[in-house]
Each structure stands twice: as C-alpha cells, then as structure tokens.
Design an enzyme around this catalytic site. Sequence first.
Site, PDB file in Angstrom:
ATOM      1  N   ALA A   1     -12.354 -11.723 -23.987  1.00 11.21           N
ATOM      2  CA  ALA A   1     -10.988 -11.386 -24.128  1.00 11.21           C
ATOM      3  C   ALA A   1     -10.033 -12.315 -22.954  1.00 11.21           C
ATOM      4  O   ALA A   1     -10.449 -12.078 -21.689  1.00 11.21           O
ATOM      5  CB  ALA A   1     -10.569  -9.862 -23.771  1.00 11.21           C
ATOM      6  N   THR A   2      -8.987 -13.212 -23.419  1.00 10.80           N
ATOM      7  CA  THR A   2      -8.219 -13.666 -22.653  1.00 10.80           C
ATOM      8  C   THR A   2      -6.763 -13.807 -23.512  1.00 10.80           C
ATOM      9  O   THR A   2      -6.673 -13.334 -24.392  1.00 10.80           O
ATOM     10  CB  THR A   2      -8.725 -15.407 -22.368  1.00 10.80           C
ATOM     11  OG1 THR A   2      -8.735 -16.039 -23.864  1.00 10.80           O
ATOM     12  CG2 THR A   2     -10.161 -15.487 -21.867  1.00 10.80           C
TER      13      THR A   2
ATOM     14  N   TYR B   1      -9.208 -24.656 -35.416  1.00 10.91           N
ATOM     15  CA  TYR B   1      -9.883 -24.384 -34.318  1.00 10.91           C
ATOM     16  C   TYR B   1     -11.570 -24.754 -34.407  1.00 10.91           C
ATOM     17  O   TYR B   1     -11.972 -25.626 -33.578  1.00 10.91           O
ATOM     18  CB  TYR B   1      -9.622 -23.049 -33.919  1.00 10.91           C
ATOM     19  CG  TYR B   1     -10.327 -22.579 -32.757  1.00 10.91           C
ATOM     20  CD1 TYR B   1      -9.557 -22.670 -31.290  1.00 10.91           C
ATOM     21  CD2 TYR B   1     -11.389 -21.959 -32.387  1.00 10.91           C
ATOM     22  CE1 TYR B   1     -10.258 -22.710 -30.155  1.00 10.91           C
ATOM     23  CE2 TYR B   1     -11.966 -21.629 -31.418  1.00 10.91           C
ATOM     24  CZ  TYR B   1     -11.587 -21.788 -30.020  1.00 10.91           C
ATOM     25  OH  TYR B   1     -12.014 -21.506 -28.701  1.00 10.91           O
TER      26      TYR B   1
ATOM     27  N   LYS C   1     -13.619 -27.683 -32.476  1.00  5.89           N
ATOM     28  CA  LYS C   1     -14.703 -27.283 -31.471  1.00  5.89           C
ATOM     29  C   LYS C   1     -16.059 -28.047 -32.145  1.00  5.89           C
ATOM     30  O   LYS C   1     -16.867 -28.451 -31.318  1.00  5.89           O
ATOM     31  CB  LYS C   1     -14.855 -25.799 -31.576  1.00  5.89           C
ATOM     32  CG  LYS C   1     -13.619 -25.188 -30.844  1.00  5.89           C
ATOM     33  CD  LYS C   1     -13.397 -25.694 -29.186  1.00  5.89           C
ATOM     34  CE  LYS C   1     -12.559 -25.048 -28.563  1.00  5.89           C
ATOM     35  NZ  LYS C   1     -12.175 -25.539 -27.128  1.00  5.89           N
TER      36      LYS C   1
ATOM     37  N   ASP D   1      -0.503 -32.542 -19.465  1.00  2.00           N
ATOM     38  CA  ASP D   1      -0.651 -32.295 -21.045  1.00  2.00           C
ATOM     39  C   ASP D   1      -1.765 -32.993 -21.480  1.00  2.00           C
ATOM     40  O   ASP D   1      -1.481 -34.182 -21.509  1.00  2.00           O
ATOM     41  CB  ASP D   1       0.555 -32.584 -21.652  1.00  2.00           C
ATOM     42  CG  ASP D   1       0.874 -31.983 -22.877  1.00  2.00           C
ATOM     43  OD1 ASP D   1      -0.138 -32.031 -23.778  1.00  2.00           O
ATOM     44  OD2 ASP D   1       2.107 -32.051 -23.345  1.00  2.00           O
ATOM     45  N   VAL D   2      -2.696 -32.293 -21.974  1.00  3.21           N
ATOM     46  CA  VAL D   2      -3.792 -33.003 -22.354  1.00  3.21           C
ATOM     47  C   VAL D   2      -3.650 -33.796 -23.768  1.00  3.21           C
ATOM     48  O   VAL D   2      -4.416 -34.566 -23.964  1.00  3.21           O
ATOM     49  CB  VAL D   2      -5.129 -32.264 -22.469  1.00  3.21           C
ATOM     50  CG1 VAL D   2      -5.578 -31.609 -21.099  1.00  3.21           C
ATOM     51  CG2 VAL D   2      -4.966 -31.030 -23.463  1.00  3.21           C
TER      52      VAL D   2
ATOM     53  N   SER E   1      -4.758 -20.051 -16.956  1.00  2.00           N
ATOM     54  CA  SER E   1      -5.116 -18.725 -17.213  1.00  2.00           C
ATOM     55  C   SER E   1      -6.658 -18.713 -17.752  1.00  2.00           C
ATOM     56  O   SER E   1      -7.407 -19.847 -17.679  1.00  2.00           O
ATOM     57  CB  SER E   1      -4.401 -18.452 -18.487  1.00  2.00           C
ATOM     58  OG  SER E   1      -4.408 -19.317 -19.652  1.00  2.00           O
ATOM     59  N   GLY E   2      -7.114 -17.542 -17.918  1.00  2.00           N
ATOM     60  CA  GLY E   2      -8.243 -17.489 -18.701  1.00  2.00           C
ATOM     61  C   GLY E   2      -9.503 -17.879 -18.041  1.00  2.00           C
ATOM     62  O   GLY E   2      -9.655 -17.940 -17.153  1.00  2.00           O
TER      63      GLY E   2
HETATM   64  P1  NAI Z   1      -6.172 -19.185 -22.452  1.00  2.00           P
HETATM   65  O1  NAI Z   1      -5.285 -19.519 -23.396  1.00  2.00           O
HETATM   66  O2  NAI Z   1      -6.138 -18.204 -21.774  1.00  2.00           O
HETATM   67  O3  NAI Z   1      -6.570 -20.647 -21.632  1.00  2.00           O
HETATM   68  C1  NAI Z   1      -6.147 -21.992 -22.302  1.00  2.00           C
HETATM   69  C2  NAI Z   1      -5.617 -22.552 -21.435  1.00  2.00           C
HETATM   70  O4  NAI Z   1      -5.400 -24.150 -21.917  1.00  2.00           O
HETATM   71  C3  NAI Z   1      -4.137 -22.142 -21.008  1.00  2.00           C
HETATM   72  O5  NAI Z   1      -4.218 -22.207 -19.466  1.00  2.00           O
HETATM   73  C4  NAI Z   1      -3.246 -23.285 -21.716  1.00  2.00           C
HETATM   74  O6  NAI Z   1      -1.926 -23.338 -21.073  1.00  2.00           O
HETATM   75  C5  NAI Z   1      -3.969 -24.636 -21.607  1.00  2.00           C
HETATM   76  N1  NAI Z   1      -3.386 -25.520 -22.665  1.00  2.00           N
HETATM   77  C6  NAI Z   1      -3.274 -25.365 -23.516  1.00  2.00           C
HETATM   78  N2  NAI Z   1      -2.636 -26.521 -24.018  1.00  2.00           N
HETATM   79  C7  NAI Z   1      -2.496 -27.480 -23.236  1.00  2.00           C
HETATM   80  C8  NAI Z   1      -2.199 -28.865 -23.081  1.00  2.00           C
HETATM   81  N3  NAI Z   1      -1.749 -29.426 -24.155  1.00  2.00           N
HETATM   82  N4  NAI Z   1      -2.343 -29.304 -22.018  1.00  2.00           N
HETATM   83  C9  NAI Z   1      -2.974 -28.777 -20.690  1.00  2.00           C
HETATM   84  N5  NAI Z   1      -3.415 -27.285 -20.814  1.00  2.00           N
HETATM   85  C10 NAI Z   1      -3.255 -26.729 -22.121  1.00  2.00           C
HETATM   86  O7  NAI Z   1      -7.631 -19.176 -23.419  1.00  2.00           O
HETATM   87  P2  NAI Z   1      -9.035 -19.209 -23.005  1.00  2.00           P
HETATM   88  O8  NAI Z   1      -9.851 -18.207 -23.655  1.00  2.00           O
HETATM   89  O9  NAI Z   1      -9.282 -19.202 -21.235  1.00  2.00           O
HETATM   90  O10 NAI Z   1      -9.496 -20.800 -23.216  1.00  2.00           O
HETATM   91  C11 NAI Z   1     -10.113 -21.746 -22.405  1.00  2.00           C
HETATM   92  C12 NAI Z   1     -11.072 -22.568 -23.376  1.00  2.00           C
HETATM   93  O11 NAI Z   1     -12.230 -21.703 -23.774  1.00  2.00           O
HETATM   94  C13 NAI Z   1     -10.342 -22.985 -24.479  1.00  2.00           C
HETATM   95  O12 NAI Z   1     -10.896 -24.581 -24.705  1.00  2.00           O
HETATM   96  C14 NAI Z   1     -11.029 -22.072 -25.801  1.00  2.00           C
HETATM   97  O13 NAI Z   1     -11.056 -22.774 -26.758  1.00  2.00           O
HETATM   98  C15 NAI Z   1     -12.474 -21.796 -25.314  1.00  2.00           C
HETATM   99  N6  NAI Z   1     -12.810 -20.661 -25.603  1.00  2.00           N
HETATM  100  C16 NAI Z   1     -12.303 -19.370 -25.323  1.00  2.00           C
HETATM  101  C17 NAI Z   1     -13.133 -18.353 -26.090  1.00  2.00           C
HETATM  102  C18 NAI Z   1     -12.729 -17.183 -25.859  1.00  2.00           C
HETATM  103  O14 NAI Z   1     -13.028 -16.120 -26.598  1.00  2.00           O
HETATM  104  N7  NAI Z   1     -11.750 -16.914 -24.921  1.00  2.00           N
HETATM  105  C19 NAI Z   1     -14.482 -18.640 -26.755  1.00  2.00           C
HETATM  106  C20 NAI Z   1     -14.803 -19.816 -26.966  1.00  2.00           C
HETATM  107  C21 NAI Z   1     -14.154 -20.896 -26.502  1.00  2.00           C
END
Ligand code: NAI
Length: 255
Positions: A193-194, A159, A163, A67-68, A19-20
Amino acid sequence: MDLGAKLRDRHVFVTGASSGLGMHFARLAAGCGALVTVGARRRERLDALVGELDALGAAEARAVDLDVTQAASVEAALAEAGRAAPLDVLVNNAGISEARPALDISEALFDGVLATNLKGVWLASTAAARTWREAGRGGTIVNVASILAFRVAGAVPAYAASKAGVVQLTSALALEWARYGIRVNALAPGYIATEMNADFFGTPAGEALVKRIPMRRLGEPSDLDGAFLLLATDASRWMTGTCVTVDGGHLSSSL
Ligand code: NAI
C-alpha cells in the site's frame, strides 16, 4: 553477512523518492551510512526528506529536481549528483499507474505511463552508464519492476506492459554493460500500500485481491529490504540481468 554495511559511504541515487517505496529505499540506504541523493518533481517533499535522511545517516543527503520523462532533466540531475561524489548505485524507482481499463485510456495517458516507467529507466540508466564508462568505473543499477511484469490484472494494461519492458530492458542493458563492470538487476515487488494504490485496497476488489496472496497480506516497504540490499551491493556481484520477486507468493497464486 551484513548487507547494510556494504552500502556505507556508497553514493545511492533514488528516483521518485518523494513518497512510497522510493522514500523507503532512501531512508534504508541513509540508515546504512550511504550518501543518498533523492530526485523527483515534488521538491518540497524532497527537501523535508533530506532533513530526515541527514539525521539517519553518516553522510549528507541531497535533493535534486528530476522528471524522469525528460532527457535534459535526467542528465542535469545525475550530473548534479555526480558533482557531489561519484555515483555508485542508481535506483530507478519512479513510476505511475493508470488504473483504467484499456478502452478508457487516452493516448496521452498511455504515453505517460510508458514514458515514466520504461523510458525513464532507459534515460537514467544510460546517463549513469555513460558517466561510469567515461570514468572507467563500474556501477550498480536496481530497476523497480512489478509482479505485473509477469502476470496481469484488470485496469493496468499500460502499467503491466511497461513493467514487462523494464524486466527485458534490465536484461538487455546487463548484457551490454557487464563488460564495463556495470550490473543491472530488477526488483519485482508484489502489492504494497502506497500513494499509488492505497485507495484501491479499501475497496471490496482490493480486499479480494489480498485474499488471493498466498501469505494473505499486503507487503510492507521493509519486506523489500533484503532483496534491495542484495541487489544494491556487491553481495550480488555475480548477478546481472536478473529480476528478484518479493510478493508474499502472489505470482504463485492458483490459476
Ligand atoms: P508512489 O506513487 O508512492 O511513488 C512513485 C514515485 O514516483 C512518486 O514519488 C512520484 O512522484 C514519482 N514520479 C512519478 N512520475 C515521476 C517523474 N516523471 N519523474 C520523477 N518522479 C516521478 O508509488 P510506489 O508504490 O512507491 O511506487 C514506486 C515504484 O514501485 C514504482 O515504480 C511502482 O511501479 C513500483 N511498484 C509498486 C508496487 C506497490 O504495490 N506499491 C508494486 C510493484 C511495483
């Protein structure tokens, strides 16, 4: 300089790509002609994504279970990816957030956030670096941090701490691995937004937050493309241990 062209035929592994932002980075890399391997726990989503990536890219994409938080899973996923073609770029993107104030966070939740966001980066980075060192080849790591590594907001203490840890780990690994030709940098996005946060941006607190961003809008995943391509390619060949912020000026908002 055409940064996208520099990813052509490179093997890029993206964690948390179901996702995202991870899904976006995978699409971006495939569109640049990279061989993309996507890893996450939700296999059905990855399989659908792979079909899409194949249509976008020059090279065949692959999905692996990942699974990380689990060393065995990380090692198996990277080994499977490496059997298809040697890895060039690891994108440590998987992450979770707690959305709870500190006093409401259970030990299990705290551990889960740190295990995913920080330990996961360490597990995947060391697994990739070991392979690169044994093969006598370099590699590139892009860690997805956050502006919450540098400033804080309510209800995300684990969180934010995780980070901040990612930024420091980036620097520490860069120091140790520069001698092997392995570069490690971080990308610190502002709010986009995700699935992780979309509900929040519909609330009054979310709307107020957007007003505090100097550019007065949330980011789009594509706002990260320039910085992502810079860090993932040899356009950043003399950069390591650093963190690039892309946040509409949010870190510079008035105190
Ligand atoms: P999201 O929730 O859409 O994506 C996170 C992804 O990580 C998901 O696909 C989820 O399944 C995966 N994930 C979670 N736990 C896992 C595990 N144990 N093993 C493998 N995969 C796992 O959220 P988003 O926003 O796309 O997040 C992606 C990265 O961006 C994250 O590291 C987040 O902290 C970072 N981030 C996001 C921001 C935002 O505003 N959306 C801002 C700054 C950083």
